[in-house]
Design a protein around this motif. Sequence first.
Motif, PDB file in Angstrom:
ATOM      1  N   VAL A 216       0.895  -1.169   0.000  1.00  0.00           N
ATOM      2  CA  VAL A 216       0.000   0.000   0.000  1.00  0.00           C
ATOM      3  C   VAL A 216       0.929   1.215   0.000  1.00  0.00           C
ATOM      4  N   PRO A 217       1.513   1.557  -1.162  1.00  0.00           N
ATOM      5  CA  PRO A 217       2.645   2.501  -1.222  1.00  0.00           C
ATOM      6  C   PRO A 217       2.412   3.858  -0.556  1.00  0.00           C
ATOM      7  N   ILE A 218       1.284   4.508  -0.850  1.00  0.00           N
ATOM      8  CA  ILE A 218       1.053   5.843  -0.293  1.00  0.00           C
ATOM      9  C   ILE A 218       0.903   5.761   1.223  1.00  0.00           C
ATOM     10  N   TYR A 219       0.138   4.785   1.685  1.00  0.00           N
ATOM     11  CA  TYR A 219      -0.046   4.598   3.126  1.00  0.00           C
ATOM     12  C   TYR A 219       1.289   4.308   3.807  1.00  0.00           C
ATOM     13  N   GLN A 220       2.069   3.393   3.256  1.00  0.00           N
ATOM     14  CA  GLN A 220       3.343   3.027   3.869  1.00  0.00           C
ATOM     15  C   GLN A 220       4.319   4.195   3.858  1.00  0.00           C
ATOM     16  N   ASN A 221       4.248   5.021   2.822  1.00  0.00           N
ATOM     17  CA  ASN A 221       5.111   6.205   2.778  1.00  0.00           C
ATOM     18  C   ASN A 221       4.719   7.204   3.863  1.00  0.00           C
ATOM     19  N   ASN A 222       3.409   7.382   4.080  1.00  0.00           N
ATOM     20  CA  ASN A 222       2.952   8.265   5.160  1.00  0.00           C
ATOM     21  C   ASN A 222       3.378   7.730   6.525  1.00  0.00           C
ATOM     22  N   VAL A 223       3.280   6.407   6.695  1.00  0.00           N
ATOM     23  CA  VAL A 223       3.688   5.794   7.961  1.00  0.00           C
ATOM     24  C   VAL A 223       5.171   6.027   8.208  1.00  0.00           C
ATOM     25  N   PHE A 224       5.996   5.805   7.170  1.00  0.00           N
ATOM     26  CA  PHE A 224       7.437   6.002   7.328  1.00  0.00           C
ATOM     27  C   PHE A 224       7.767   7.460   7.631  1.00  0.00           C
ATOM     28  N   MET A 281      11.829   2.180  -0.278  1.00  0.00           N
ATOM     29  CA  MET A 281      11.708   2.462   1.147  1.00  0.00           C
ATOM     30  C   MET A 281      12.778   1.730   1.966  1.00  0.00           C
ATOM     31  N   TYR A 282      13.226   0.583   1.479  1.00  0.00           N
ATOM     32  CA  TYR A 282      14.309  -0.128   2.170  1.00  0.00           C
ATOM     33  C   TYR A 282      15.527   0.782   2.302  1.00  0.00           C
ATOM     34  N   LYS A 283      15.846   1.486   1.223  1.00  0.00           N
ATOM     35  CA  LYS A 283      17.011   2.381   1.252  1.00  0.00           C
ATOM     36  C   LYS A 283      16.804   3.498   2.264  1.00  0.00           C
ATOM     37  N   LYS A 284      15.600   4.094   2.266  1.00  0.00           N
ATOM     38  CA  LYS A 284      15.320   5.186   3.203  1.00  0.00           C
ATOM     39  C   LYS A 284      15.465   4.723   4.653  1.00  0.00           C
ATOM     40  N   ILE A 285      14.979   3.523   4.935  1.00  0.00           N
ATOM     41  CA  ILE A 285      15.038   3.002   6.305  1.00  0.00           C
ATOM     42  C   ILE A 285      16.474   2.691   6.695  1.00  0.00           C
ATOM     43  N   LEU A 286      17.217   2.043   5.792  1.00  0.00           N
ATOM     44  CA  LEU A 286      18.588   1.652   6.115  1.00  0.00           C
ATOM     45  C   LEU A 286      19.508   2.850   6.305  1.00  0.00           C
ATOM     46  N   VAL A 287      19.206   3.960   5.619  1.00  0.00           N
ATOM     47  CA  VAL A 287      20.022   5.170   5.773  1.00  0.00           C
ATOM     48  C   VAL A 287      19.944   5.713   7.196  1.00  0.00           C
ATOM     49  N   ILE A 288      18.762   5.632   7.826  1.00  0.00           N
ATOM     50  CA  ILE A 288      18.591   6.206   9.169  1.00  0.00           C
ATOM     51  C   ILE A 288      18.651   5.158  10.280  1.00  0.00           C
ATOM     52  N   LEU A 289      18.718   3.871   9.910  1.00  0.00           N
ATOM     53  CA  LEU A 289      18.578   2.790  10.890  1.00  0.00           C
ATOM     54  C   LEU A 289      19.609   2.852  12.010  1.00  0.00           C
ATOM     55  N   HIS A 290      20.897   2.961  11.650  1.00  0.00           N
ATOM     56  CA  HIS A 290      21.965   2.888  12.658  1.00  0.00           C
ATOM     57  C   HIS A 290      21.989   4.097  13.576  1.00  0.00           C
ATOM     58  N   ASP A 291      21.446   5.210  13.086  1.00  0.00           N
ATOM     59  CA  ASP A 291      21.562   6.468  13.825  1.00  0.00           C
ATOM     60  C   ASP A 291      20.268   6.863  14.529  1.00  0.00           C
ATOM     61  N   SER A 292      19.122   6.598  13.906  1.00  0.00           N
ATOM     62  CA  SER A 292      17.852   7.100  14.428  1.00  0.00           C
ATOM     63  C   SER A 292      16.909   6.022  14.950  1.00  0.00           C
ATOM     64  N   GLY A 315      23.488  -5.320  -4.069  1.00  0.00           N
ATOM     65  CA  GLY A 315      23.479  -3.943  -4.567  1.00  0.00           C
ATOM     66  C   GLY A 315      23.551  -2.909  -3.463  1.00  0.00           C
ATOM     67  N   ALA A 316      22.924  -1.734  -3.725  1.00  0.00           N
ATOM     68  CA  ALA A 316      22.982  -0.610  -2.787  1.00  0.00           C
ATOM     69  C   ALA A 316      22.325  -0.940  -1.458  1.00  0.00           C
ATOM     70  N   ILE A 317      21.293  -1.771  -1.478  1.00  0.00           N
ATOM     71  CA  ILE A 317      20.604  -2.124  -0.231  1.00  0.00           C
ATOM     72  C   ILE A 317      21.548  -2.878   0.705  1.00  0.00           C
ATOM     73  N   SER A 318      22.355  -3.777   0.159  1.00  0.00           N
ATOM     74  CA  SER A 318      23.334  -4.500   0.972  1.00  0.00           C
ATOM     75  C   SER A 318      24.386  -3.548   1.531  1.00  0.00           C
ATOM     76  N   LEU A 319      24.803  -2.589   0.714  1.00  0.00           N
ATOM     77  CA  LEU A 319      25.793  -1.612   1.188  1.00  0.00           C
ATOM     78  C   LEU A 319      25.258  -0.846   2.396  1.00  0.00           C
ATOM     79  N   LEU A 320      23.989  -0.450   2.299  1.00  0.00           N
ATOM     80  CA  LEU A 320      23.387   0.328   3.378  1.00  0.00           C
ATOM     81  C   LEU A 320      23.145  -0.519   4.627  1.00  0.00           C
ATOM     82  N   ALA A 321      22.875  -1.811   4.433  1.00  0.00           N
ATOM     83  CA  ALA A 321      22.647  -2.695   5.582  1.00  0.00           C
ATOM     84  C   ALA A 321      23.911  -2.878   6.406  1.00  0.00           C
TER      85      ALA A 321
END
Length: 530
Positions: A216-224, A281-292, A315-321
Amino acid sequence: MAPAKKRNVSSAKTTEHSVKTAKIDLNTKVERILESRKNANDVFDILEFLQSEKEKDVVNAVNACSKLFCTLLEKKELFLGKLPGEEEALSGEYSAEEKYHMFMRHRYNSCVEMLLEHLSHELHGVKESALCCLMKFAAAEGQHPLEDLDWTEHYSFPRELIQAVVDRLLSKTTDNSLLISRFQEFLEMEDVRFYVMSSIRESVGQVMDKSKGALVPIYQNNVFTLMSSISVPSKESELTNFMVKQEAKHEDWKAAKLNEHKRVFERMWLGFLKYKLPSNMYKKILVILHDSILPHMSKPTLMIDFLTAAYEVGGAISLLALNGLFVLIHQHNLDYPDFYKKLYNLLEPSVFHVKYRARFFHLANIFLSSSHLPVYLVAAFAKRLARLALTAPPTALLIVLPFVYNLIRRHPSCRVLVHKPSAEDELLEDPYLMDEEDPAQCRALESSLWEIKTLQKHYHPDVSKAAVSINTPLPEQEDDISEVLEITTYELMERDLKQTQIKSVPLEFETATQLLKGGGDVLAQHFCLE
C-alpha cells in the motif's frame, strides 16, 4: 481596460469586506453563546461555516470552534460520560442544564468529525488549521476529561482523539508529508509521542492485515514519514514536556517512563518492518537505521532478521545494511556467519558509482582493520580491489590504492602479492579466479598485484603517482583514506586547474654564480698569467 480594472478592485474589496464581516459575525456568535445559553442555537451557524467552500471562511470557523469548545471544556459545560442520543436526551427525564450539556456535547462531536474530515481537504491551509484545532481539543480534553471516571485510579489522556488524528494522517490515497511535518512539533511532547507510537502500531496492523500483505505505497510512505520524525530521548530526566500533567501517580504513568517509550518505539518499528515494503523504502530506512532507530530500541538485536535479509538482497541495499550490521556486530556481539564472504561479493564495478560509496569504504576499512583476519581473506580483498581498479574512475582509484596499501601494512604476510618471484618457465597467466564467490577458493595468494603496476601508466597524474608508491617499501604509517572518501570528479578537476605554474625554468643543473661577480679580478689574473 480601465473599467475592468475598477471592477476587479471593487470585487476584491467586496470579498475582503465579506471575510472581515464573517469573522466579526463568528466572533460575535461565540461571545453570545458563552454569555447566555439562550443563544446556544448560534452554534449551528458556526458549524455551517466549517462546510464553506472558501478557505478563509473555513479557517475563521475553525478558530471560532476552537475558542468556543475549549472554553466550554474549561467550564465543564459539556456532558461527561456515555452520551445519550439526541432524541433520548430530549425525551428523557433530564434537567435543563443536563440537556444543555448533552446538546453542546453533540455539537462538539460534530465539530470534531468535521475537523477530522478537513484533514483530507484539498487546501493545505484548511488541513493545517484543522490539525492545530484538534490538538488544542486534545490538550483541553486531557485537562478536563469527558469520561466520567475516578481519575485518582486512572490516567487522563484523549487516546481516541489522538488515534483518530493519526488514522487521518496515515491516508491511503493522499501523500501527507507536508501535514505530518506540521504535526512534528506536537511529537516533542512526551505523552503525545507515546500514544502516537501506539496508534501507529495499531493502524499498521489493521491496514496491512486487511491488505493481506500487499503493498500500500502511499499509506506506507505516510507511515514512514511519521515514524521517521519520532525521536526518543536518551535519558529519563529529559522526559519533562507533557501535554497532560497527571495530578496523581504521574511517575507511575507509562508515558513518563523512558523504558516504556523504547518498548513502544521498538514494537512500532518491528510491526512496520515485518510487512513487505516498496523497494525504495528499504534504502530510506537503512540510511537512518543505525543512527535514528537502533539507539532508541530496548533490544536492538531484534532487528537482526530485517538487516540480514536486507544484506542478502545485494546492490545498494546491501551496502546500506552494513551500517546496521556494524552496530549489532560491534556493540551487541552479533555472530553473522559468512559475513566476510558476503562483503567480498559486494565488491563489484558498481560499488564505485553508487552514492553510498564513501560510507561503504569507511565501513569496509573498519571491518578489515583487525590483525587477526586470515591472510587468504585479506589477500582476496586486496586482489579483488586491484582487479576492479583497472576499470574504476580516478576518484575511486584514489580511495582503492591507499585502501590496498593499508591492507598490506596491517598484514605483512600479504607482501608476497607485491614481491612475487617468477621463474622463467612460469606461464604468464593470472591464477586468481575473479568469478569465485568464496574468498578461500579464489587463489589470491598465488597471484600478484600486477594491476597496480599497470596503473603506474594511468592517464591521471595523481593516480600514477599513487600507484608508483608500491615500488618502494611502504612506510609503517597508514594512509588516512577519510580525506579522499568524499572527493568528486569536479573537485579533482578544480584542484588540477588551480595548481600554480612554475615561474622560473632552470636552464642548468648548477647555477652560475661567479660568471659576472668580480669579473675585473678574474681578467687581471688572466693577463698576469699571460
